[in-house]
Scaffold this motif. Structure first.
Motif, short mmCIF file in Angstrom:
data_model
loop_
_atom_site.label_atom_id
_atom_site.label_comp_id
_atom_site.label_asym_id
_atom_site.label_seq_id
_atom_site.Cartn_x
_atom_site.Cartn_y
_atom_site.Cartn_z
N TYR A 168 0.81 -1.21 0.00
CA TYR A 168 0.00 0.00 0.00
C TYR A 168 0.85 1.26 0.00
N THR A 169 2.06 1.19 0.52
CA THR A 169 2.97 2.33 0.41
C THR A 169 3.28 2.60 -1.06
N VAL A 170 3.56 1.55 -1.81
CA VAL A 170 3.85 1.70 -3.23
C VAL A 170 2.61 2.17 -4.00
N ARG A 171 1.45 1.61 -3.68
CA ARG A 171 0.22 2.02 -4.37
C ARG A 171 -0.06 3.50 -4.16
N PHE A 172 0.02 3.95 -2.92
CA PHE A 172 -0.33 5.33 -2.61
C PHE A 172 0.70 6.33 -3.15
N PHE A 173 1.97 5.95 -3.21
CA PHE A 173 3.01 6.91 -3.54
C PHE A 173 3.67 6.69 -4.92
N THR A 174 3.00 5.89 -5.77
CA THR A 174 3.42 5.80 -7.17
C THR A 174 2.24 5.99 -8.12
N GLY A 175 1.02 5.82 -7.62
CA GLY A 175 -0.15 5.98 -8.48
C GLY A 175 -0.33 4.86 -9.49
N LEU A 176 0.28 3.72 -9.23
CA LEU A 176 0.14 2.59 -10.16
C LEU A 176 -1.30 2.11 -10.21
N ARG A 177 -1.73 1.72 -11.39
CA ARG A 177 -3.03 1.06 -11.52
C ARG A 177 -2.94 -0.32 -10.89
N THR A 178 -4.11 -0.91 -10.57
CA THR A 178 -4.12 -2.22 -9.92
C THR A 178 -3.38 -3.25 -10.75
N GLY A 179 -3.68 -3.31 -12.05
CA GLY A 179 -3.02 -4.28 -12.91
C GLY A 179 -1.53 -4.06 -13.02
N GLU A 180 -1.11 -2.79 -12.92
CA GLU A 180 0.32 -2.47 -13.03
C GLU A 180 1.09 -2.90 -11.80
N ILE A 181 0.54 -2.66 -10.62
CA ILE A 181 1.27 -3.04 -9.41
C ILE A 181 1.21 -4.55 -9.19
N ASP A 182 0.07 -5.16 -9.50
CA ASP A 182 -0.04 -6.61 -9.32
C ASP A 182 0.80 -7.37 -10.35
N GLY A 183 1.07 -6.73 -11.50
CA GLY A 183 1.88 -7.37 -12.53
C GLY A 183 3.33 -6.93 -12.53
N LEU A 184 3.72 -6.12 -11.53
CA LEU A 184 5.10 -5.60 -11.47
C LEU A 184 6.10 -6.72 -11.22
N HIS A 185 7.14 -6.79 -12.06
CA HIS A 185 8.20 -7.79 -11.92
C HIS A 185 9.46 -7.14 -11.36
#
Length: 394
Positions: free
Chosen positions: A222-239
């Motif tokens: 959630y730190t990454v979600r809130f402070f990068t603005g990644l979409r759900t698919g982008e953060i869940d698919g991040l390698h």
């Protein structure tokens, strides 16, 4: 609109029919009487064209274009006979033809979306009907029925979702009409007006409280979600191979959609995101937890990617409930990132790049009302700019 011109002192009729531009020379000399006669004829021709009863060969049997109009008429008749026969394709039959032809143009996630719409909505409503007999009223009745459909959460379908469902039907009807020479019933049917994007971002204080209440192994997520603005698919698919902690960057060029890795949402979504020190630290913690499990940065204990619906139900919603926050979907983390950056005074162009937007238009249209400095209307900022002769920012 037709026209009468003159060539070699002979009157020429000019008009458009069946998509063809026609210039037919008569044997009448340009005189007031003959011109008046041709004006009357032109009105008759235009009326017949409008009523779809115009027979070119009746008026101009010796024209070079006569063969072309005969060909068009024969093609129409063949198509008409076919669609009026007992073997004419139903909507279900034509949907298979149309889907197979279009699928090569679509991403996997889009194909699955169209398949779902066809199976759940269009085929049940129109499947047994011949595609050529669908009328405008049938379409409007279908759309009205969609407005009464309830989701699993007992809510009615949004206007955006209804428009999304109607799109394959429109495309199929227009394609069939064009291919088999009948008039599409999709005339003057406009898409429903979609309300402005619902933006309900969290304040910085609320963000901190949410991260604090998150389960320990989800705090980095959630730190990454809130402070990068990644979409759900982008953060869940991040390698992990897209993460460079030394340069403080992550590269976005893919997304996880319904468990399948796909290309980024749009060309503009391919981007390099600059990371704050806080996000870098969160990723370092995450690295210790998941780097050895496989390619996904955020994943389950077996290394498999998250199912966003499960995470939303099991992690996100309980977090909001514990803090007694009004429910907001996880996508609001992205909206929150944008509003926090704007409030901090970051360059809109830079923010748009970080968010994966090709221009700043969306920022100012969607987020500006949440940023006092951007919505001030009392003239004070301009007054200070003049007083300081532009030396300081407003």
């Amino acid at each position: 609109m037709g026209n009468i011109s003159v060539r070699s002192n002979m009157l020429v009729l000019e008009f458009r029919a069946q998509g063809l531009r026609c210039r037919e020379q008569t044997k009448l000399v340009d005189t007031p009487a003959n011109r008046k006669r041709m004006e009357k004829l032109l009105k008759v021709i235009e009326a017949e064209i409008m009523l779809n009863t115009f027979d070119f060969c009746k008026y101009f049997p010796n024209s070079k274009r006569a063969a072309k109009f005969i060909e068009i008429q024969e093609r129409k008749q063949t198509a008409s006979n076919y669609f009026n026969s007992t073997d004419a394709p139903t909507v279900k039959e034509f949907s298979v033809i149309w889907f197979n032809e279009k699928a090569i143009e679509w991403r996997q996630s889009h194909k699955e979306s169209i398949e779902g719409i066809l199976e759940s909505h269009i085929i049940p409503a129109f499947g047994k009907m011949k595609i050529s007999v669908i009328k405008k009223q049938d379409i409007l009745t279908f759309r009205a029925a969609l407005a009464k459909v309830q989701t699993r959460t007992k809510k009615t379908l949004s206007t955006s979702r209804i428009n999304h469902i109607m799109t394959p039907l429109r495309m199929m009807l227009n394609e069939a009409a064009d291919r088999y020479e009948f008039t599409t019933p999709w005339k003057n049917i406009k898409a429903l007006k979609v309300p402005r994007t619902e933006v309900n971002p969290f304040s910085l204080n609320e963000v901190e409280r949410l991260i604090k209440t998150a389960p320990e192994d989800f705090k980095p997520y959630y730190t990454v979600r809130f402070f990068t603005g990644l979409r759900t698919g982008e953060i869940d698919g991040l390698h992990w191979d897209k993460v460079d902690l030394d340069k403080k960057q992550i590269y976005i060029d893919q997304s996880l959609v319904k468990g399948v890795m796909t290309e980024a949402k749009t060309d503009g979504s391919n981007r390099v995101i600059q990371l704050t020190d806080r996000v870098v630290e969160a990723l370092k913690i995450q690295m210790k937890m998941t780097k050895h499990l496989g390619p996904f940065v955020f994943c389950k204990k077996d290394g498999k990617p998250f199912n966003y619906q499960t995470i939303s139900r099991v992690i996100w919603e309980p977090m909001l409930q514990r803090l007694k926050f009004k429910y907001r979907n996880p996508y609001q983390t992205r909206h929150t990132f944008a509003t926090l950056l704007l409030a901090a005074g970051e360059s809109p162009e830079w923010i748009a790049q970080q968010m994966g937007h090709s221009t700043t238009t969306m920022l100012f249209r969607v987020y500006s009302r949440y940023v006092p400095n951007l919505t001030r209307q009392d003239g004070s900022a301009f007054d200070r700019y003049i007083e300081t002769q532009g030396e300081n920012n407003a």
